[in-house]
Every structure is written in structure tokens, then in C-alpha cells.
Write a protein that holds these residues in place. Structure first.
Motif, short mmCIF file in Angstrom:
data_model
loop_
_atom_site.label_atom_id
_atom_site.label_comp_id
_atom_site.label_asym_id
_atom_site.label_seq_id
_atom_site.Cartn_x
_atom_site.Cartn_y
_atom_site.Cartn_z
N LYS A 220 0.83 -1.25 -0.10
CA LYS A 220 0.05 0.21 -0.15
C LYS A 220 0.83 1.26 -0.08
O LYS A 220 0.71 2.24 -0.78
N GLN A 224 0.63 3.67 -3.31
CA GLN A 224 0.09 5.15 -2.96
C GLN A 224 1.26 6.07 -3.31
O GLN A 224 0.99 7.30 -3.77
N VAL A 414 -6.21 3.17 -5.64
CA VAL A 414 -4.90 2.14 -5.18
C VAL A 414 -5.60 1.13 -4.28
O VAL A 414 -5.16 -0.07 -4.60
#
Length: 436
Positions: A220, A224, A414
Motif C-alpha cells: 500500500k 500510493q 489504489v
């Protein structure tokens, strides 16, 4: 006069007959600058080997991989020489899809090939491909724009520094993007960058039990960070940009930084190819403070499919195109700055090369820093650096690449892209038997 005419006629007929019996080998290659240059120089090969004619199939990277993989897996025999990476070589050699290169000639000097490169294209001590050029990844940046932004590139830059610098170097009015990164979908396009980048963020594709890890915070953080950075400081339409597109943008002066293959440095340092050739600096791939600098190690190699009926002629060509003699030919025609990098120790011992190529030292340092046996900060069951060295990665990597490219384009979030990647990876790894 009649005798001379008869003699010339006989010579012409003999030449035509010889040409008619010349063996034609078909070479499938990628449409990047070094391979295109090789095509232009092949008169040297045909002059030395008049009994061998060359037929070229030059393709965009993703298309090349698809066609070559299909042909070699089905034993189609369409190509006699194929351009493949160090991802494919050991996998295909185990499948007995490639011929061992044991007819390269007594003067080829296999021992001159850099050990890290040679190891990636060998199986059980046998060479199954010959490297045309090798590369790692590094930061290429505009020194003038960095100075204008009031910044100095650190010896070991972090991603936090790169993001700050990229935003400060961006000048939309002047059509200057602070950073250009790959966005085009493909296991060897955007996923080469994002896999290496994820390694530097502490992420991994799989844990030690082959469970996919796209639902973990490290991925993540990676995706991102990438999407936000490209939105703020990247070029428009970045989701369509691969290596060649970014090479053009940087060469036109439209990128403050570009993090990509070290091989690009020779093009960008050539004033005939780049408008910013005298303004470029080089630095090691960024990390997040964990010591992992995006372990990227790649080579484009020439191999001979086992399905080829012209293996001996094909090996003659492979030997010519990857020899020390070819390096010297390029240097004599195009200058030392254009010599194929990253494959031979002798090149990096050459004072002429080191004098001409400011990127020689940074390239070798980047390659030496790569450890594809330990790609992630975490323990993992695979090797590979910017790829995962399992057969399933080619298809799975492209699927994930499409999801991430869509996130970059703003077509999905995302979180949705990562959820899709996790689902696809679990499904594929279960189907392939990695997950019990």
C-alpha cells in the motif's frame, strides 16, 4: 573479349548460385536503441559469413515477449535467434527449450563475462544465452534543475528526498516534469520498476509459504507513494509510458529525474541523441532507509531455440553480436559511449571507455549492489530482483501491471488495484500448486 565476358558470366552465375544456397537465420529482437544499432552494423557479420543471411523481426518489448514465448513453447521454429532476458533463460533451459551455447568459438572468452550476468544465464555450468548488454537501475537526473531547486543529490538518496526534489523541480509552464517513471502495463515494463521499488519499501510478492502479499501495508505504501508522486510531478499520460517513451522525454529535456535502467545513460550522454547530455548526474536507486536499493539486475541476451534447424549458423551470429570484437566495432563506428554496457569485465577495465562514459562507474556500482538472491528485506522463497523467477510470473506480472497502470491513470483506486492484485495472485498461485 568473349573469354572475359564468359568468365564474368560464370562468376556472376556462381555468385547467384552461392546466394541461393546461403542459409537464412531469423532473429527476433526488441526495438530499443542498442538492438537497432546492432542491425545497422551487421554488414560486418555478413561480410565475414557470406554463407549466412539475416532476417530481422523487430518488435516492441511486450509484443516480442508474447510472440517469442508462444513460438518457443509450441516448438514452432519460427525464430533461430531470440532476444530474451535473464528471467526466461534458466526457466526455458530447464524446459530444454534452448540450445546450450557450446559453439561460440575458441576466441569468444566466456570468462570475460561479468560473473553476476553469467550466473543468471547459465544452468548446471552451461551457458544457454549470451549477453548483449546488462543493466541495473539508477537515478538519472538534471544537475542544473537540482541546483535550481536548491538541492544536492545525496550519495544514498531516499524516496522521501526524491519525492521532495521531484515536486520542487516540476515546472508545468516550462513543460518540465520533476520525475518520469514507467507506467505502461507489463511484467517487464511498469512491474519492473514497481517490483524493484516495492523491494526498497520492504514489500514482497510472496511470503515464505507463497502467500501473496498485496494486502500488506508495504505494498500500500509503495503504490500510493508512486501514484501520488506521478500525479504531482509526472508527465501527462504516464500510464502509457514505458522505457522508450521516458527515454525520449528525458532526452528532450522534459524530465528532472528518471529512475530506470542504467543502459539508458549511454543514449542520454550522447549529444546526437539528447539535448541535455552535458547536464546529467547519476545516483544509486533510492531506498526507504532499510538498505535495499531496488535490487535490479537484468540482461538482454541472445539465445538459440532448440526448435531451430540452423543452430550452428545461429551460434555464429550470437558469437559475433556479443563478442569483444563487436564492442570494439561499435566504439569505432559510434564512439565508446555507445558500447553495449554491463556484460564484460574488459569494458570496465578500458581506459578509453571510462574516459568517454561518465556513467561507467555508477553503472558498475549499481550492478555490484544488486543481490537478486535476496530481493526483499523479508525472507522470500524466490529470487529475481525486479521480477519473480517462476514461470507463472510472466502472466501474473502483466495482470498486476494492468491493475496498477489503471490506478495510475485514475481509472481505479489504489486500494481496488491492490485488492485485484491479491485476488489474481491467490487464484494463480493456487491453480499452479504453490498454495496448498
Amino acid at each position: 573479349m568473349k573469354l572475359n565476358t564468359l568468365f564474368l558470366g560464370l562468376c556472376g552465375a556462381s555468385a547467384l548460385a552461392f546466394a541461393a544456397h546461403a542459409e537464412t537465420i531469423t532473429i527476433a529482437t526488441v526495438n530499443n536503441g542498442d538492438m537497432v544499432r546492432m542491425q545497422k552494423l551487421t554488414d560486418d557479420f555478413t561480410a565475414k559469413n557470406p554463407d549466412i543471411q539475416l532476417e530481422w523481426v523487430t518488435l516492441e518489448e511486450n509484443v516480442l515477449r508474447e510472440r517469442v514465448t508462444t513460438d518457443i513453447a509450441t516448438k514452432g521454429g519460427q525464430y533461430d535467434v531470440v532476444t530474451i532476458g535473464n528471467y526466461e533463460v534458466p526457466i526455458w533451459a530447464k524446459q530444454q527449450w534452448l540450445l546450450p551455447l557450446d559453439k561460440l568459438g575458441a576466441d569468444y572468452d566466456v570468462d570475460d563475462i561479468l560473473p553476476s550476468i553469467r550466473g543468471g544465464i547459465s544452468l548446471d555450468g552451461k551457458l544457454y544465452a549470451a549477453p548483449f548488454y546488462g543493466e541495473s537501475a539508477m537515478i538519472m537526473y538534471r544537475k542544473d534543475l537540482m541546483e535550481k531547486a536548491g538541492l544536492t543529490m545525496p550519495e544514498k538518496p531516499t524516496w522521501e528526498f526524491i519525492a521532495d526534489a521531484a515536486r520542487k523541480m516540476t515546472d508545468r509552464a516550462a513543460d518540465i516534469n520533476g520525475i518520469c517513471l514507467r507506467g505502461k502495463a507489463g511484467w517487464g515494463e511498469n512491474m519492473a520498476l514497481l517490483t524493484a521499488m516495492s523491494n526498497s519499501f520492504g514489500a514482497s510478492w510472496f511470503d515464505e509459504k507463497w502467500q501473496p502479499q498485496f494486502d500488506q501495508p508495504e505494498w500500500k505504501n509503495t503504490l500510493q507513494f508512486y501514484v501520488d508522486l506521478m500525479k504531482d510531478a509526472g508527465p501527462q499520460g504516464a500510464s502509457s509510458n514505458g522505457f522508450n517513451e521516458n527515454l525520449t522525454l528525458f532526452g528532450q529535456g522534459k524530465c528532472g529525474m528518471w529512475i530506470d535502467a542504467t543502459v539508458a545513460a549511454s543514449k542520454l550522454s550522447d549529444p546526437k541523441e539528447s539535448s541535455v547530455s552535458d547536464k546529467i548526474g547519476f545516483a544509486i536507486f533510492p531506498d526507504t532507509g532499510n538498505g535495499n536499493h531496488g535490487n535490479w539486475l537484468w540482461s538482454w541476451n541472445l539465445a538459440v531455440p532448440a526448435s531451430s534447424q540452423k543452430g550452428e549458423a545461429a551460434q555464429k551470429f550470437v558469437s559475433w553480436a556479443t563478442s569483444k570484437g563487436y564492442t570494439e566495432l561499435v566504439a569505432s563506428k559510434e564512439g565508446w559511449v555507445s558500447a553495449p554496457p554491463g556484460t564484460r569485465t574488459s569494458l570496465y577495465n578500458s581506459e578509453d571507455y571510462k574516459k568517454a562514459a561518465a556513467f561507467a562507474g555508477p553503472t558498475l556500482a549499481a550492478m555490484d549492489a544488486a543481490d537478486i538472491t535476496k530481493p526483499s528485506v523479508k525472507p522470500v522463497p524466490y529470487t529475481g530482483g525486479q521480477f519473480v523467477a517462476i514461470p507463472e510470473f510472466q502472466g501474473l506480472g502483466t495482470t498486476v501491471g494492468q491493475l496498477f497502470s489503471a490506478a495510475l491513470a485514475g481509472q481505479s483506486s489504489v486500494d481496488d488495484a491492490l485488492a485485484g492484485a491479491q485476488t489474481a495472485a491467490v487464484r494463480e498461485m493456487t491453480r499452479a500448486g504453490y498454495i496448498k
